[in-house]
Design an enzyme around this catalytic site. Structure first.
Site, PDB file in Angstrom:
ATOM      1  N   HIS A  68       7.209  21.155  27.351  1.00  0.00           N
ATOM      2  CA  HIS A  68       6.750  22.329  28.090  1.00  0.00           C
ATOM      3  C   HIS A  68       7.770  23.451  27.962  1.00  0.00           C
ATOM      4  O   HIS A  68       8.850  23.269  27.395  1.00  0.00           O
ATOM      5  CB  HIS A  68       6.459  21.993  29.546  1.00  0.00           C
ATOM      6  CG  HIS A  68       7.636  21.508  30.346  1.00  0.00           C
ATOM      7  ND1 HIS A  68       8.270  20.307  30.118  1.00  0.00           N
ATOM      8  CD2 HIS A  68       8.292  22.063  31.405  1.00  0.00           C
ATOM      9  CE1 HIS A  68       9.253  20.136  30.982  1.00  0.00           C
ATOM     10  NE2 HIS A  68       9.279  21.199  31.775  1.00  0.00           N
ATOM     11  N   HIS A  70       9.703  25.259  30.005  1.00  0.00           N
ATOM     12  CA  HIS A  70      10.893  25.496  30.824  1.00  0.00           C
ATOM     13  C   HIS A  70      12.162  25.435  29.971  1.00  0.00           C
ATOM     14  O   HIS A  70      12.267  24.647  29.037  1.00  0.00           O
ATOM     15  CB  HIS A  70      10.967  24.498  31.985  1.00  0.00           C
ATOM     16  CG  HIS A  70       9.932  24.740  33.028  1.00  0.00           C
ATOM     17  ND1 HIS A  70       9.573  23.791  33.970  1.00  0.00           N
ATOM     18  CD2 HIS A  70       9.153  25.834  33.293  1.00  0.00           C
ATOM     19  CE1 HIS A  70       8.637  24.292  34.766  1.00  0.00           C
ATOM     20  NE2 HIS A  70       8.370  25.518  34.370  1.00  0.00           N
ATOM     21  N   ASP A  72      15.101  24.242  30.203  1.00  0.00           N
ATOM     22  CA  ASP A  72      15.873  23.018  30.011  1.00  0.00           C
ATOM     23  C   ASP A  72      15.156  22.015  29.107  1.00  0.00           C
ATOM     24  O   ASP A  72      15.645  20.898  28.904  1.00  0.00           O
ATOM     25  CB  ASP A  72      16.234  22.374  31.357  1.00  0.00           C
ATOM     26  CG  ASP A  72      15.034  22.061  32.233  1.00  0.00           C
ATOM     27  OD1 ASP A  72      13.981  22.701  32.070  1.00  0.00           O
ATOM     28  OD2 ASP A  72      15.145  21.176  33.114  1.00  0.00           O
ATOM     29  N   HIS A  73      14.031  22.432  28.549  1.00  0.00           N
ATOM     30  CA  HIS A  73      13.307  21.610  27.572  1.00  0.00           C
ATOM     31  C   HIS A  73      13.091  22.370  26.259  1.00  0.00           C
ATOM     32  O   HIS A  73      13.196  21.780  25.187  1.00  0.00           O
ATOM     33  CB  HIS A  73      11.972  21.145  28.147  1.00  0.00           C
ATOM     34  CG  HIS A  73      12.135  20.218  29.305  1.00  0.00           C
ATOM     35  ND1 HIS A  73      12.038  18.847  29.185  1.00  0.00           N
ATOM     36  CD2 HIS A  73      12.428  20.460  30.611  1.00  0.00           C
ATOM     37  CE1 HIS A  73      12.266  18.290  30.360  1.00  0.00           C
ATOM     38  NE2 HIS A  73      12.500  19.249  31.239  1.00  0.00           N
ATOM     39  N   HIS A 126       2.606  20.528  36.197  1.00  0.00           N
ATOM     40  CA  HIS A 126       3.969  21.061  36.256  1.00  0.00           C
ATOM     41  C   HIS A 126       4.000  22.403  35.527  1.00  0.00           C
ATOM     42  O   HIS A 126       4.530  23.400  36.047  1.00  0.00           O
ATOM     43  CB  HIS A 126       4.931  20.065  35.639  1.00  0.00           C
ATOM     44  CG  HIS A 126       6.373  20.455  35.761  1.00  0.00           C
ATOM     45  ND1 HIS A 126       7.043  20.463  36.968  1.00  0.00           N
ATOM     46  CD2 HIS A 126       7.273  20.858  34.823  1.00  0.00           C
ATOM     47  CE1 HIS A 126       8.290  20.844  36.772  1.00  0.00           C
ATOM     48  NE2 HIS A 126       8.449  21.101  35.480  1.00  0.00           N
ATOM     49  N   ASP A 149       8.283  16.482  32.173  1.00  0.00           N
ATOM     50  CA  ASP A 149       8.391  16.627  33.622  1.00  0.00           C
ATOM     51  C   ASP A 149       7.056  16.382  34.323  1.00  0.00           C
ATOM     52  O   ASP A 149       6.875  16.823  35.472  1.00  0.00           O
ATOM     53  CB  ASP A 149       8.913  18.024  33.978  1.00  0.00           C
ATOM     54  CG  ASP A 149      10.393  18.188  33.689  1.00  0.00           C
ATOM     55  OD1 ASP A 149      11.011  17.243  33.155  1.00  0.00           O
ATOM     56  OD2 ASP A 149      10.928  19.278  33.968  1.00  0.00           O
ATOM     57  N   HIS A 188      14.175  13.528  32.867  1.00  0.00           N
ATOM     58  CA  HIS A 188      15.342  13.589  33.742  1.00  0.00           C
ATOM     59  C   HIS A 188      15.568  12.260  34.445  1.00  0.00           C
ATOM     60  O   HIS A 188      14.632  11.503  34.693  1.00  0.00           O
ATOM     61  CB  HIS A 188      15.162  14.674  34.818  1.00  0.00           C
ATOM     62  CG  HIS A 188      14.942  16.048  34.278  1.00  0.00           C
ATOM     63  ND1 HIS A 188      15.974  16.861  33.869  1.00  0.00           N
ATOM     64  CD2 HIS A 188      13.801  16.751  34.069  1.00  0.00           C
ATOM     65  CE1 HIS A 188      15.473  18.018  33.444  1.00  0.00           C
ATOM     66  NE2 HIS A 188      14.163  17.972  33.554  1.00  0.00           N
TER      67      HIS A 188
END
Length: 272
Positions: A68, A70, A72-73, A126, A149, A188
């Site tokens: 996705h 975001h 941090d991905h 998400h 996530d 995570h």
């Protein structure tokens, strides 16, 4: 072969991980065809570390699979494209993934090397275009799924861009329908906190208590709690157990979707 692929992920995935501001571990997923040494990497947020791991293990990195948008991905996508000219970066067609070169829809299939097939599964909520990647091989070995996530061990992602109905479909229909032996690789390491919360929902669930004890031991030893399996999640993850009338009754609801919405609300307000 998927079992060997999963072993490689467990071995080197954390070599390509980083710690966020709160100390949480973000895992990078690896899919490696042992016959050809061709590989794919899931959510490589730190490309330099990822490419060092690939070099150390003799992996010819061909694909990036982004769950996705975001940061941090997807935040490493542009950099890895600079460092590996011609690499393909896959992401959901409606998720506006940074650096994406190839969009995927639900049901699209990709290949890694000679033996590995990756099936894109649309698992929204998400984010609206979130993709989970289901990995199988020609030989009869346990498959794996990279859930980003959407599905965490004993938990799920927050409903940033979707609804409880969508998360129910993603968790309890799409992912729950995979073989119970499917190994679950999430984005995570939230496992201990998730299991502690799960016990507040089901304090008499012995499977949750056992897994919490195990997870605490793993983390104290700086060892991962990932992977889980779909079968384990169906026993210990409250968000995947909402079809059970007893779970609905515990949270005072009369439908799976309403139970899931209520459990997510409780988790959002939980300060354990």
């Amino acid at each position: 072969m998927v079992a060997k692929v999963a072993a490689v992920v467990a071995k080197v995935g954390r070599s390509g991980c980083w710690r966020g501001d709160q100390g949480e571990v973000t895992d990078v997923g690896w899919i490696i065809d042992e016959a050809t040494k061709e590989g794919a990497v899931v959510d490589p947020v730190e490309p330099e570390k990822v490419l060092q791991v690939a070099s150390d293990h003799g992996v010819d990195l061909k694909l990036v699979l982004t769950t996705h948008h975001h940061w941090d991905h997807a935040g490493g996508n542009d950099k890895i494209k600079e460092m590996v000219p011609g690499i393909k970066v896959y992401g959901g067609s409606v998720d506006n993934v940074k650096g994406c070169t190839n969009m995927v829809e639900n049901g699209d299939k990709l290949s890694v090397g000679a033996d590995i097939t990756v099936l894109a599964l649309h698992t929204p909520c998400h984010t609206k275009g979130h993709i989970s990647y289901y990995v199988t091989a020609k030989e009869e070995e346990d498959p794996a799924v990279f859930t980003g996530d959407t599905l965490f061990i004993a938990g799920c992602g927050k409903f940033f861009e979707g609804t409880a109905e969508q998360m129910y479909q993603s968790l309890c229909v799409t992912l729950a329908s995979l073989p119970k032996t499917t190994q679950v690789y999430c984005g995570h390491e939230y496992t201990v906190k998730n299991l502690q919360f799960a016990l507040t929902v089901e304090p008499d669930n012995a499977a949750i208590a056992r897994k919490l004890s195990w997870a605490q031991h793993q983390r104290k030893s700086d060892l991962p709690t990932v992977p889980s399996t779909i079968g384990e999640e169906l026993e210990t993850n409250p968000f995947m157990r909402v079809d059970l009338p007893e779970i609905q009754a515990i949270v005072g609801q009369k439908s799976p979707v309403e139970a899931l919405r209520e459990i997510r609300l409780q988790k959002d307000n939980w300060r354990g």
